[in-house]
Write a protein that holds these residues in place. Structure first.
Motif, short mmCIF file in Angstrom:
data_model
loop_
_atom_site.label_atom_id
_atom_site.label_comp_id
_atom_site.label_asym_id
_atom_site.label_seq_id
_atom_site.Cartn_x
_atom_site.Cartn_y
_atom_site.Cartn_z
N UNK A 159 0.83 -1.21 0.00
CA UNK A 159 0.00 0.00 0.00
C UNK A 159 0.87 1.26 0.00
N UNK A 164 -0.42 5.17 -1.04
CA UNK A 164 -1.66 5.24 -0.27
C UNK A 164 -1.45 6.17 0.92
N UNK A 165 -2.40 7.04 1.23
CA UNK A 165 -2.22 7.87 2.42
C UNK A 165 -2.23 7.01 3.68
N UNK A 170 1.94 9.62 -1.27
CA UNK A 170 0.63 10.25 -1.51
C UNK A 170 0.78 11.77 -1.60
N UNK A 189 -2.75 10.64 -12.70
CA UNK A 189 -3.82 10.00 -11.90
C UNK A 189 -4.21 8.64 -12.50
N UNK A 193 -4.11 4.98 -10.75
CA UNK A 193 -5.22 4.01 -10.80
C UNK A 193 -4.68 2.61 -11.13
N UNK A 197 -4.74 -1.03 -9.00
CA UNK A 197 -5.22 -2.29 -9.57
C UNK A 197 -4.16 -3.38 -9.40
N UNK A 200 -3.82 -4.59 -5.76
CA UNK A 200 -4.86 -5.51 -5.26
C UNK A 200 -4.65 -6.91 -5.83
N UNK A 204 -4.07 -9.97 -3.32
CA UNK A 204 -4.95 -11.14 -3.39
C UNK A 204 -4.16 -12.41 -3.68
N UNK A 208 -4.77 -14.21 0.00
CA UNK A 208 -6.05 -14.94 -0.02
C UNK A 208 -5.88 -16.30 -0.71
N UNK B 135 -9.64 8.67 0.40
CA UNK B 135 -8.84 7.55 -0.10
C UNK B 135 -8.88 6.37 0.86
N UNK B 136 -8.69 6.68 2.15
CA UNK B 136 -8.60 5.61 3.14
C UNK B 136 -9.89 4.79 3.20
N UNK B 139 -9.77 2.10 0.62
CA UNK B 139 -8.81 1.03 0.96
C UNK B 139 -9.39 0.13 2.06
N UNK B 142 -12.13 -2.10 0.97
CA UNK B 142 -11.62 -3.24 0.22
C UNK B 142 -11.27 -4.40 1.18
N UNK B 143 -10.58 -4.07 2.26
CA UNK B 143 -10.18 -5.13 3.20
C UNK B 143 -11.38 -5.65 3.99
N UNK B 155 -13.40 -11.74 -2.72
CA UNK B 155 -12.22 -10.99 -3.18
C UNK B 155 -12.49 -10.28 -4.49
N UNK B 156 -13.21 -10.97 -5.38
CA UNK B 156 -13.50 -10.38 -6.69
C UNK B 156 -14.31 -9.10 -6.54
N UNK B 159 -12.57 -6.19 -4.93
CA UNK B 159 -11.74 -5.49 -5.92
C UNK B 159 -12.60 -4.54 -6.76
N UNK B 162 -13.23 -1.49 -4.79
CA UNK B 162 -12.01 -0.70 -4.64
C UNK B 162 -11.71 0.06 -5.92
N UNK B 163 -11.82 -0.64 -7.04
CA UNK B 163 -11.45 -0.02 -8.31
C UNK B 163 -12.41 1.13 -8.66
N UNK B 166 -11.57 3.99 -6.56
CA UNK B 166 -10.33 4.61 -7.02
C UNK B 166 -10.61 5.52 -8.21
N UNK B 167 -11.51 5.07 -9.10
CA UNK B 167 -11.89 5.91 -10.25
C UNK B 167 -12.52 7.21 -9.74
N UNK B 170 -9.98 9.99 -8.22
CA UNK B 170 -9.13 10.81 -9.08
C UNK B 170 -9.75 12.17 -9.44
N UNK B 542 -11.47 -4.95 -18.94
CA UNK B 542 -10.46 -5.42 -17.98
C UNK B 542 -9.56 -6.47 -18.62
#
Lengths: 246, 559
Positions: A159, A164-165, A170, A189, A193, A197, A200, A204, A208, B135-136, B139, B142-143, B155-156, B159, B162-163, B166-167, B170, B542
């Protein structure tokens, strides 16, 4: 110009960056690899400082393209050492975008915020390879139940590597976005992104999965404390030297 | 008050630190400690809100750093109470629900960190603190969603969330940077003062700054609050633990409505953006409701229901009813949280015994028995058309006389009219012994609900935006040219009136249903069941990117 081109070898821009990645992946000693990630870009910045030539605007576009190139490639990298090299290549390339405006110490600091988490990741590849044969995402999986302390440190470092902040990266990126033209800023930016990606996918792959049957010992509490102290110093340093934005 | 606000954020952070450090304590004790601190946080938040109500005084709290400041105003004091309240309920529920789960300490640590991050977001006093918290949250979510590390589905979809977040992060960064470059400050109250002083003075590439920033903030809000087409992650967040789903749907997903309210001084000067917000919200509300009705899984259905509700929240913002959006997000948070936390119990009970009483609703909905007696269709249609309008206008008249002058209020009246009419139509179709009595009871309920909602919303409006000029400015920003608006009002009124008369007539004439669906009907059905193919398009994109990445790595020989 020759000096600046030489600098691209150390402060990596593609294709010169292939040399940095080649050496990094061929180094078998994790400490040596970490030192390479920390010191190599600083040499590049010193070379830029010695150059009489002003950094041309074309370098900013080149740096952006190089950072994007490595960010995109990062998506399918699963070996932790290589991942560390690639994220460093992508992040360090961005240092070029401030080369024309920032002072040498500011550039060194900017590069350091991206080098350190990558260097720590390169270090973490060693205990993983020792326990599971290779530091490869998806190879063993479910590290959280098997080696919880190591997995926590791994996740936090990944992270930090993607800015990541509250990691210093960051604030450096915020500063960068603030200084650049809005089109390049938007591009940066996009790189951010892609880092998220890729991170993660890596997390994972390691943390996991199905039950990990391999009996592995976790890292010691002392190592965790040392590591936590290092991360705290890293984060608080970022609060103080926050990339020149604030 | 300032000390209370600082304590509010410090408490969950301390709880997370204690949870991580107290490795010798049993996991249940750590969970109980987290619950206790969460309860204390809620009490402090109530005290903070009460203190603000007694002495309403906006405060900017700085600790001497360039960032990390807090801002105490009506919006933050209401939001911290709502957030800490919902977090406390989720903590209470999790104590038993998660007791047997592996990673209990990790779960409570993340839950505490999430509470702290949301509290920091809603009370942020500068742009950087807001960005850090924003931001946090992504994150930590996600966890939390991927808490079950052995389930690939969890998990899928963690994600995906999260993604998308994230979009959404920005554009907010770009907006913050543009504001900083233009006004030279990160401090929110100062920034808002400078925007108010010179709203149209600055441009970026020929575009007005407030409009550009407003659009970027709106984009960020769309991603965070699952607006079409950035909605695909929301219904699948059910793969996470139930308490996380509750926290997600009751709190985190509402951040879009909050951020639009926080930047109200920007949107006051970005009317066109509010129109875009309205359209996106309307599309999301319709699609969310349609998708909700086609689900056979209670949790996924609730997920799409949240999407629809988020759409309504953006519609409210789009018409300038900012405080209504905040009221909506709190009310929705409370009832959706309850529904999620109850969902498991409902499923468990239904497996043992359906427990559905065999009353009028049962015979109508489940047995679909033919209706024996009901009101004359023309009478019911007249009631449907007149009663909601009367109720809405009377209730608005109770709180404010000149509401007809505000376009946003009129648009909301249309929504109220359509909803009230729907309710009365359902009552008309209901099989009841005494249809007149049932209709009277429904109308009474409608009056109580609408009048109560209006009074509370009005109180909220006065609390959040005490300055009448600001309230009027927000409504004015959301308005469209009067001739256009009048044509729209006439058109929509005619459509509603004629549509309902046609519906009543068709129902009363009792025509047999067509059992052979047309090609078009089948196409629409498949479109809905495939959720408009949005997720398929994302999956294709993707995979294309991943394939490109692989090819590039092979081409560059992995160096």
């Amino acid at each position: 110009m020759t000096t600046l081109l030489l600098a691209t070898l150390f402060l990596p821009l593609f294709p010169s960056s292939m040399v940095f990645n080649w050496i990094s992946t061929r180094l078998n000693f994790p400490y040596a690899r970490s030192l390479l990630i920390l010191i190599w870009p600083q040499i590049g910045i010193l070379i830029i400082g010695q150059s009489a030539q002003q950094v041309l605007p074309g370098f900013i576009v080149w740096a952006f393209a190089s950072a994007l190139f490595y960010a995109l490639r990062l998506l399918t990298v699963r070996e932790l050492g290589l991942w560390a090299s690639f994220i460093a290549s992508s992040g360090l390339a961005l240092t070029w975008t401030i080369a024309g405006t920032a002072s040498i110490p500011d550039m060194q600091l900017f590069a350091f915020w991206f080098s350190l988490p990558a260097a720590l990741l390169a270090l973490l590849a060693a205990p993983l390879a020792k326990r599971f044969g290779a530091a490869f995402a998806g190879l063993s999986g479910d590290l959280t139940s098997c080696v919880p302390r190591l997995s926590a440190i791994l996740a936090i470092t990944i992270l930090a590597a993607i800015a990541t902040p509250p990691s210093p990266g960051f604030f450096s990126l915020l500063g960068l976005v603030n200084k650049l033209d809005w089109a390049i800023a938007a591009g940066i930016l996009l790189i951010w992104l892609l880092w998220g990606w890729a991170a993660t996918k890596l997390i994972q792959g390691f943390l996991t999965g199905e039950d990990n049957k391999q009996g592995a010992t976790d890292i010691s509490r002392t190592a965790v404390v040392l590591y936590a102290c290092l991360m705290c110093i890293f984060i608080f340093s970022g609060f103080i030297f926050n990339g020149g934005m604030l | 008050m300032d000390k209370l606000l600082c304590l509010l954020i410090a408490l969950p952070m301390l709880s997370a630190i204690f949870s991580s450090l107290l490795t010798r304590e049993t996991r249940t004790n750590i969970a109980k400690l987290s619950l206790g601190i969460s309860g204390l946080t809620f009490i402090v938040s109530i005290a903070s809100l009460a203190a603000y109500i007694i002495t309403p005084h906006q405060q900017w709290i700085n600790f001497g750093w360039a960032w990390g400041s807090l801002y105490l105003d009506p919006l933050s004091s209401v939001m911290v109470t709502a957030v800490s309240g919902i977090s406390f309920v989720v903590h209470v529920y999790s104590l038993r629900y998660m007791a047997e789960e592996p990673g209990l300490v990790r779960f409570f640590t993340l839950l505490d960190l999430m509470t702290a991050a949301i509290l920091m977001m809603v009370s942020a006093g500068d742009l950087v603190t807001l960005l850090v918290a924003w931001h946090l949250i992504g994150i930590l979510l996600y966890f939390l969603l991927g808490h079950d590390l052995k389930r690939p589905a969890a998990q899928r979809y963690a994600f995906w969330s999260f993604f998308t977040y994230r979009i959404g992060d920005l554009p907010l960064i770009l907006a913050a940077m543009l504001l900083y470059q233009a006004h030279g400050t990160l401090v929110l109250p100062t920034l808002f003062e400078r925007i108010a002083a010179a709203p149209d003075a600055l441009t970026i590439m020929g575009l007005p700054l407030t409009g550009t920033v407003g659009m970027l903030i709106a984009l960020s809000a769309f991603a965070r609050s699952a607006q079409f087409p950035l909605h695909t992650w929301l219904p699948y967040t059910m793969e996470g633990p139930t308490p996380v789903s509750a926290l997600m749907h009751a709190g985190i997903v509402n951040a879009g409505g909050f951020i639009i309210n926080r930047f109200a001084p920007v949107f006051m000067h970005a009317g066109t953006i509010l129109h875009i917000v309205f359209v996106v919200g309307l599309i999301t509300a319709i699609l969310g409701s349609v998708l909700m009705l086609t689900q056979n899984d209670i949790k996924k259905s609730l997920g799409y229901s949240t999407m629809g509700q988020m759409g309504f929240m953006f519609v409210e913002c789009g018409v300038g009813a900012f405080s209504l959006a905040i009221y909506h997000l709190i009310a929705h948070g409370l009832f959706k949280g309850t529904l999620f936390l109850n969902a498991g119990g409902v499923i468990g009970n239904a497996r043992k015994q359906d427990g559905v009483p065999h009353d009028d609703v049962y015979t109508f909905v489940v047995e679909r028995k033919p209706i024996t007696s009901r009101l004359p269709w023309i009478f019911a249609a007249a009631l449907t058309l007149v009663v909601p309008v009367l109720v809405l206008e009377l209730s608005r008249w109770l709180v404010r006389g000149n509401f007809v002058g505000e376009q946003g209020a009129i648009i909301l009246l249309f929504f109220g009219w359509a909803t009230g009419a729907q309710l009365l139509f359902a009552t008309y179709r209901l099989r009841a012994e005494n249809p007149l009595r049932t209709m009277a009871m429904i109308i009474l309920s409608l009056i109580i609900v609408v009048a109560g909602y209006t009074v509370i919303e009005h109180t909220f409006d006065l609390f959040l935006y005490p300055d009448r000029a600001i309230r009027e400015q927000i409504y004015a920003a959301a308005s469209v040219p009067l001739p256009t608006f009048e044509v729209l009002v006439i058109f929509i009124s005619a459509a509603i009136v004629l549509g309902w008369i046609a519906t009543y007539y068709a129902t009363a004439s009792n025509k047999p249903q067509n059992t052979n669906p047309s090609y078009l009907q089948l196409a629409i059905y498949s479109l809905i069941t495939r959720e408009f193919y949005v997720a398929d398009v994302y999956a294709w994109l993707t995979q294309t990117l991943l394939n490109s990445s692989k090819r590039l790595n092979v081409w560059a020989r992995w160096v």
